[in-house]
Motif scaffolding. Structure first.
Motif, PDB file in Angstrom:
ATOM      1  N   VAL A 185      91.401  52.991   7.619  1.00 35.80           N
ATOM      2  CA  VAL A 185      90.859  52.826   9.018  1.00 35.80           C
ATOM      3  C   VAL A 185      90.566  51.410   9.168  1.00 35.80           C
ATOM      4  N   PHE A 186      91.236  50.882  10.124  1.00 38.96           N
ATOM      5  CA  PHE A 186      91.173  49.232  10.284  1.00 38.96           C
ATOM      6  C   PHE A 186      90.245  48.947  11.472  1.00 38.96           C
ATOM      7  N   THR A 187      89.333  48.090  11.311  1.00 39.80           N
ATOM      8  CA  THR A 187      88.209  47.586  12.814  1.00 39.80           C
ATOM      9  C   THR A 187      88.678  46.019  12.737  1.00 39.80           C
ATOM     10  N   SER A 188      88.733  45.850  13.796  1.00 40.10           N
ATOM     11  CA  SER A 188      89.152  44.137  14.273  1.00 40.10           C
ATOM     12  C   SER A 188      87.900  43.483  14.270  1.00 40.10           C
ATOM     13  N   GLU A 189      87.593  42.603  13.781  1.00 37.13           N
ATOM     14  CA  GLU A 189      86.296  41.543  13.766  1.00 37.13           C
ATOM     15  C   GLU A 189      86.527  40.873  14.847  1.00 37.13           C
ATOM     16  N   SER A 190      87.675  40.927  15.706  1.00 35.32           N
ATOM     17  CA  SER A 190      87.798  39.812  16.687  1.00 35.32           C
ATOM     18  C   SER A 190      87.623  40.933  18.048  1.00 35.32           C
ATOM     19  N   SER A 191      87.925  41.951  18.062  1.00 36.93           N
ATOM     20  CA  SER A 191      87.905  42.638  19.374  1.00 36.93           C
ATOM     21  C   SER A 191      86.839  43.737  19.519  1.00 36.93           C
TER      22      SER A 191
END
Length: 311
Positions: A213-219
């Motif tokens: 699972v990917f989490t965006s540190e930007s958004s």
């Protein structure tokens, strides 16, 4: 299926066989793979991948060449365009038959050939539906930066439009039997129709499945990061129990850029095939939507299996 595609005015089918009934992507029956070929190195790479895959999975290959046609009103009028297009068709027919003979003799693969005129994307999607294909397998040459924006990718376009799985093979990829398959999802996907495809393929190839699972540190906000961190363990247990995969590992990946984060994970963990699920949702609502999967098809260095989602 997309509407308004140009109906083919010329078709070649060199072998006539009864068609298997519809099925999920991988079962103990022959699966039908549609391979669009334009005889470039990129498309031949996809054909070769399918031939190797056929050693492990019973397959029926449909080689499709799409002729878009060229010319102008004047050349059509004087017959020059018609003669030119007929020459292209004859040449493509000969190349298809040569590929068919090669695959039949060297690999023992069941092959049909099809030559159709029309717009490329619409024709591929329509032919897949008409032939009852379970999978579209395409080569991709990749792109980046301005080139990606300006010319795009036919494979990426098909990924966004297809209602059946699309397997994209990078031009620089050299065949090896997949030993590790990475399933990526931001929905903690539990739809059996989707997951069965992944795990049936893995079982057939005797490959290990990992999930990410990917989490965006930007958004993404802090709540999303906390939720994904908490849910990943539960999702790992679900997949282990549901598919009897006691050694399955699920990872929570975080980074500013999806492509870079996934590419680093793939390289560091020896992943042989990437699976992404495409959803018809807006970019602002979901990270893993068709545009992100299409973008990944430009950058990934291993086969990418894009499976249409239902959300």
């Amino acid at each position: 299926m997309s509407e308004g595609w140009a109906a083919g005015i010329y078709r070649v089918q060199t072998i006539s066989r009864s068609r298997p009934k519809a099925a999920n992507l991988i079962y103990n029956v022959m699966i039908k793979i549609l391979i669009p070929v334009d005889f470039s190195d990129c498309s031949i790479k996809a054909v070769n991948f399918a031939a190797q895959l056929s050693k492990y999975v019973p397959t029926h290959l449909d080689l499709l060449n799409v002729q878009e046609g060229t010319g102008s009103l004047y050349t059509d009028y004087v017959g020059l365009n018609k003669e030119f297009n007929q020459s292209l068709i004859a040449e493509a027919k000969k190349k298809l038959e040569h590929l068919q003979a090669q695959l039949g003799l060297s690999e023992g693969v069941v092959v049909d050939t099809h030559l159709v005129t029309g717009e490329v994307r619409e024709t591929i999607i329509a032919e897949a539906a008409k032939l009852g294909s379970h999978l579209i397998l395409m080569g991709t040459s990749g792109a980046s930066g301005v080139r990606e924006i300006l010319i795009g990718s036919q494979t990426a376009s098909i990924i966004g439009a297809s209602k059946i799985p699309v397997l994209a093979i990078p031009n620089e990829y050299e065949w090896k039997k997949p030993e590790k398959i990475l399933l990526t999802t931001n929905h903690f996907e539990k739809d059996s129709a989707i997951l069965d495809t992944v795990f049936q393929l893995a079982n057939t190839l005797n490959a290990k499945v990992e999930a990410a699972v990917f989490t965006s540190e930007s958004s993404d906000d802090a709540a999303t990061i906390i939720l994904n961190t908490h849910e990943i363990s539960a999702y790992e247990r679900f997949l282990r129990d549901e598919y009897k995969q006691s050694n399955l590992v699920a990872a929570h990946l975080a980074g500013k850029n999806l492509e870079d984060t996934l590419s680093n994970y793939i390289r560091q963990n020896g992943v042989d095939m990437l699976v992404m699920i495409t959803y018809k949702r807006s970019f602002l609502k979901r990270i893993f939507n068709p545009s992100q999967t299409r973008r990944m098809s430009y950058h990934v260095k291993i086969p990418l299996l894009a499976i249409p989602g239902n959300k």
